[in-house]
Write a protein that holds these residues in place. Structure first.
Motif, PDB file in Angstrom:
ATOM      1  N   UNK A   1       0.838  -1.203   0.000  1.00 25.11           N
ATOM      2  CA  UNK A   1       0.000   0.000   0.000  1.00 25.11           C
ATOM      3  C   UNK A   1       0.869   1.248   0.000  1.00 25.11           C
ATOM      4  N   UNK A   2       1.924   1.246   0.795  1.00 23.23           N
ATOM      5  CA  UNK A   2       2.841   2.392   0.785  1.00 23.23           C
ATOM      6  C   UNK A   2       3.467   2.562  -0.593  1.00 23.23           C
ATOM      7  N   UNK A   3       3.843   1.458  -1.218  1.00 24.84           N
ATOM      8  CA  UNK A   3       4.417   1.529  -2.570  1.00 24.84           C
ATOM      9  C   UNK A   3       3.402   2.100  -3.557  1.00 24.84           C
ATOM     10  N   UNK A   4       2.157   1.669  -3.429  1.00 29.12           N
ATOM     11  CA  UNK A   4       1.108   2.165  -4.323  1.00 29.12           C
ATOM     12  C   UNK A   4       0.880   3.655  -4.114  1.00 29.12           C
ATOM     13  N   UNK A   5       0.902   4.097  -2.860  1.00 27.27           N
ATOM     14  CA  UNK A   5       0.699   5.512  -2.569  1.00 27.27           C
ATOM     15  C   UNK A   5       1.823   6.364  -3.148  1.00 27.27           C
ATOM     16  N   UNK A   6       3.025   5.842  -3.095  1.00 26.78           N
ATOM     17  CA  UNK A   6       4.169   6.596  -3.636  1.00 26.78           C
ATOM     18  C   UNK A   6       4.150   6.631  -5.158  1.00 26.78           C
ATOM     19  N   UNK A   7       3.797   5.509  -5.770  1.00 29.06           N
ATOM     20  CA  UNK A   7       3.853   5.410  -7.236  1.00 29.06           C
ATOM     21  C   UNK A   7       2.585   5.906  -7.916  1.00 29.06           C
ATOM     22  N   UNK A   8       1.475   5.887  -7.195  1.00 28.54           N
ATOM     23  CA  UNK A   8       0.195   6.249  -7.794  1.00 28.54           C
ATOM     24  C   UNK A   8      -0.463   5.112  -8.539  1.00 28.54           C
ATOM     25  N   UNK A   9       0.144   3.931  -8.514  1.00 31.59           N
ATOM     26  CA  UNK A   9      -0.421   2.764  -9.198  1.00 31.59           C
ATOM     27  C   UNK A   9      -1.022   1.816  -8.166  1.00 31.59           C
ATOM     28  N   UNK A  10      -2.364   1.704  -8.178  1.00 33.02           N
ATOM     29  CA  UNK A  10      -3.072   0.920  -7.175  1.00 33.02           C
ATOM     30  C   UNK A  10      -3.647  -0.379  -7.736  1.00 33.02           C
TER      31      UNK A  10
END
Length: 703
Positions: free
Chosen positions: A484-493
């Motif tokens: 989830x943190x990675x998705x928040x940083x990248x914008x890819x969910x």
């Protein structure tokens, strides 16, 4: 008649041992170091007041003077009676008619006030209120009255005693118990209360006109911050209204972002508890003890995420137990009640601006803007957060941005736009089965497909704020799942919400987005390799049977008599009928409990904050089988099953229905083929139907 003794002030004034009164700043600094207070009557930090003429060791005797009456509150004295309480708006109480006979202070009210038609929400039985200067923090409150509980109501700082005396649960699914209640036994009242102001009020209110009520003794005992037990997880509490609430299946498809927010966290690092409920505002979440329970349940270092604003717009701000607030009241609740109380407990507040409502009848091309036009609550919250150094998540701005990104058609689809046959669930007005019983597209409440996106926005804002140096946001972000943190940083969910299909998030393809995403999430329908769902393609009978068997936990062989091929509506009706009888031996509550009158005042489950005034839209089809105009075209070997499925409400006409209306069509269209989107609509209906009405609707997989 009671005889009142005439004592002079000097005759009654007795020496006491009372903890010195502190300034708010001094008190706030002292609270974290407070040790467990000793027992009553010992030299400790307790505030003890005696209202009788008999001296009590360790108590300050409050004196009555025959000429000047009761002592009035002043900050210098640190205690005394007041003419209005700290409630918002202030409640009138009386001082000049208080008397004493040496056994206590008494007041008799000849008449009460109650607003016609709103007697339960806006009344005043007057009485008296004694104010005690005490810094923010938790207190054990003991009050001994001079009158019996049957004649008396004791309140603390504007709270609603009738709510505090009840146990139960804070949430719809009954997973979050009420852990801290008030007690009234005879003449003794006890509370545990977290104070945010630098004083608190003890209110003595008569229940009967013409009957004297009185006070003998008050003891406030400061309580220390609760330290987290060794090995216990930190907690994130969410507190808000219906847009944050966790819903049960009987309310499907309605959802709140708090319902899915916990799924974004690593449960090995933190527990996430949702205290949100429909109809709540800063005012009534305080008065009913919801905030109080969080602060007494949580430990120092826990986080409290708060979103209010929708019900605060209610035009009942001057009613005693209303929901609404003026802009000044809204700011005061944040600044004077919530933030200091949370911080005094060593807990950490986070403010979240309320998501924007949408225009239910918007047409394509409409540009969404912030819905808070009259009472600028999001702006007030942002200003107050900045003033007090509180972490703020601007969900209001992020929600408006998202609505405009996906457009009007897709936005309307994920709000509570309901047509006949979408869900067997209900609202406070009755069943959704024939369309929204309020006969509108609800632009405040929304479905799970939007709840996920709003939870995503909150998580992303926390990660972004943390990366920008906000220590509170960074700490909460550290509890999120790594992906989830990675998705928040990248914008890819896509990895977090793989159920999102590319062709069902915008435009007409998003019409049944909520149903489609749920079925993709459950693994009973699928996307192609490019991530598209193809909502307008024809569903096959075999595919529908496989999906329905999974949704209802049935052996597919029960439905094996139907040949594969294009799924028609008459075949779908027959399949639904067979599946229903294979699963149920009696009608589920969706069919039996939501017809006619809904929960009304006096019922155990009645909640005045959720009462719309409407009563009882029914579950079963509005158009009878006999009124349908094309049933003669149904294949004879399917006719009985199709009729039974229709009369059970398992499917309805698709022609002539519309979202925002409570209407059924008169054509069943038995030979019409069923698209994948319409199949998803039917499968979702059956998925809800098989679940217990009181079960929390947060399932992300099948059994």
């Amino acid at each position: 008649m009671r005889r009142f003794l005439k004592f002079t002030l000097s005759a009654l004034l007795l020496s006491t041992t009372l903890a010195p009164f502190q300034s708010r700043t001094e008190a706030a600094e002292a609270v974290p170091e407070m040790s467990h207070p000793e027992t009553f009557g010992q030299p400790d930090r307790s505030y003890k007041f005696n209202f009788t003429s008999q001296a009590k060791e360790g108590y300050r005797t409050v004196t009555y003077d025959v000429y000047s009456g009761v002592p009035l509150y002043t900050p210098d004295a640190g205690y005394g009676f007041v003419g209005e309480t700290s409630a918002m708006p202030p409640r009138e109480v009386h001082t000049s008619t208080i008397t004493s006979d040496g056994t206590g202070f008494y007041i008799t009210e000849p008449a009460f006030y109650a607003e016609p038609k709103y007697e339960k929400d806006n009344y005043n039985n007057y009485g008296m209120a004694f104010r005690i200067q005490a810094p923010p923090g938790a207190y054990s409150v003991y009050v001994k009255t001079a009158s019996d509980a049957a004649d008396t109501t004791v309140s603390v700082s504007g709270m609603q005693t009738s709510r505090l005396l009840k146990g139960g649960f804070w949430d719809a699914a009954k997973l979050v118990p009420i852990q801290h209640t008030a007690s009234a036994i005879g003449k003794e009242w006890t509370y545990t209360y977290v104070n945010g102001r630098n004083y608190l009020d003890i209110e003595i209110e008569p229940n009967k006109a013409g009957t004297p009520v009185g006070i003998e003794e008050i003891v406030l005992k400061p309580l220390p911050q609760q330290r987290r037990a060794s090995g216990a997880l930190p907690a994130v509490f969410t507190l808000g209204d219906s847009t944050v609430k966790s819903y049960t299946f009987d309310e499907a498809p309605m959802s709140g972002w708090g319902q899915v927010f916990d799924s974004l966290f690593n449960r090995q690092k933190v527990k996430v508890v949702n205290y949100s409920m429909g109809g709540r505002s800063f005012k009534n979440a305080y008065t009913e003890g919801r905030l109080n329970d969080i602060l007494l349940t949580g430990s120092a270092g826990d986080y409290v995420l708060i979103q209010f604003g929708h019900n605060d717009e209610s035009a009942d701000e001057f009613r005693r137990f209303g929901r609404g607030a003026t802009e000044a009241m809204y700011e005061s609740y944040i600044e004077d009640v919530y933030l200091p109380a949370i911080r005094a407990r060593g807990m950490i507040p986070v403010l979240i601006t309320p998501l924007s409502r949408v225009k239910g009848d918007a047409v394509p091309g409409y540009v969404y803007t912030n819905s808070f036009k009259t009472r600028l609550f999001p702006d007030i919250m942002k200003r107050t957060a900045q003033k007090h150094g509180v972490t703020l998540v601007d969900l209001n701005a992020q929600s408006v941005k998202y609505y405009n990104e996906i457009g009007v058609e897709a936005t309307t689809a994920v709000f509570m736009s309901i047509e006949a046959g979408e869900t067997p669930g209900k609202t406070n007005d009755g069943s959704y089965a024939n369309g929204h019983p309020s006969k509108k597209i609800d632009g405040t409440h929304y479905k799970e497909a939007l709840a996920k996106q709003l939870a995503r926005m909150v998580a992303t804002e926390l990660v972004d704020l943390g990366r920008a140096g906000d220590r509170t946001a960074a700490a909460i972000s550290s509890f999120l799942r790594g992906d989830v943190r990675d998705a928040a940083r990248s914008g890819s969910w896509a990895a977090i919400f793989p159920e999102t299909a590319k062709d069902t998030t915008t435009g007409g393809g998003a019409y049944y987005r909520n149903q489609i995403e749920k079925l993709l999430q459950l693994g009973v329908m699928h996307k192609d390799d490019r991530g598209d769902f193809h909502p307008d393609e024809t569903m096959t009978a075999g595919g529908f049977i496989r999906s329905l068997s999974k949704v209802m936990d049935l052996d597919p062989s029960v439905l094996s008599r139907y040949p594969n091929g294009k799924l028609t509506r008459e075949v779908m009706g027959a399949i639904l009928d067979d599946a229903y009888h294979a699963k149920f031996t009696s009608k589920p509550k969706y069919m039996t409990d939501y017809n006619g009158t809904t929960v009304v005042p006096g019922d155990p489950a009645y909640d005045p904050n959720l009462d719309s005034g409407a009563r009882g839209a029914m579950y079963y089809p509005l158009v009878s089988w006999q009124q349908l105009t094309d049933t003669a075209g149904i294949a004879p070997h399917l006719a009985a099953k199709v009729q039974d499925a229709y009369e059970l409400g398992l499917f309805r006409s698709e022609k002539g229905i519309a979202r925002g209306q409570m209407v059924n069509g008169t054509e069943l269209e038995p030979k019409a083929v069923v698209t994948r989107a319409k199949a998803a609509k039917s499968l979702y209906f059956m998925w809800v139907l098989v679940h217990e009405v009181s079960q929390e609707n947060d399932l992300a997989s099948l059994k």
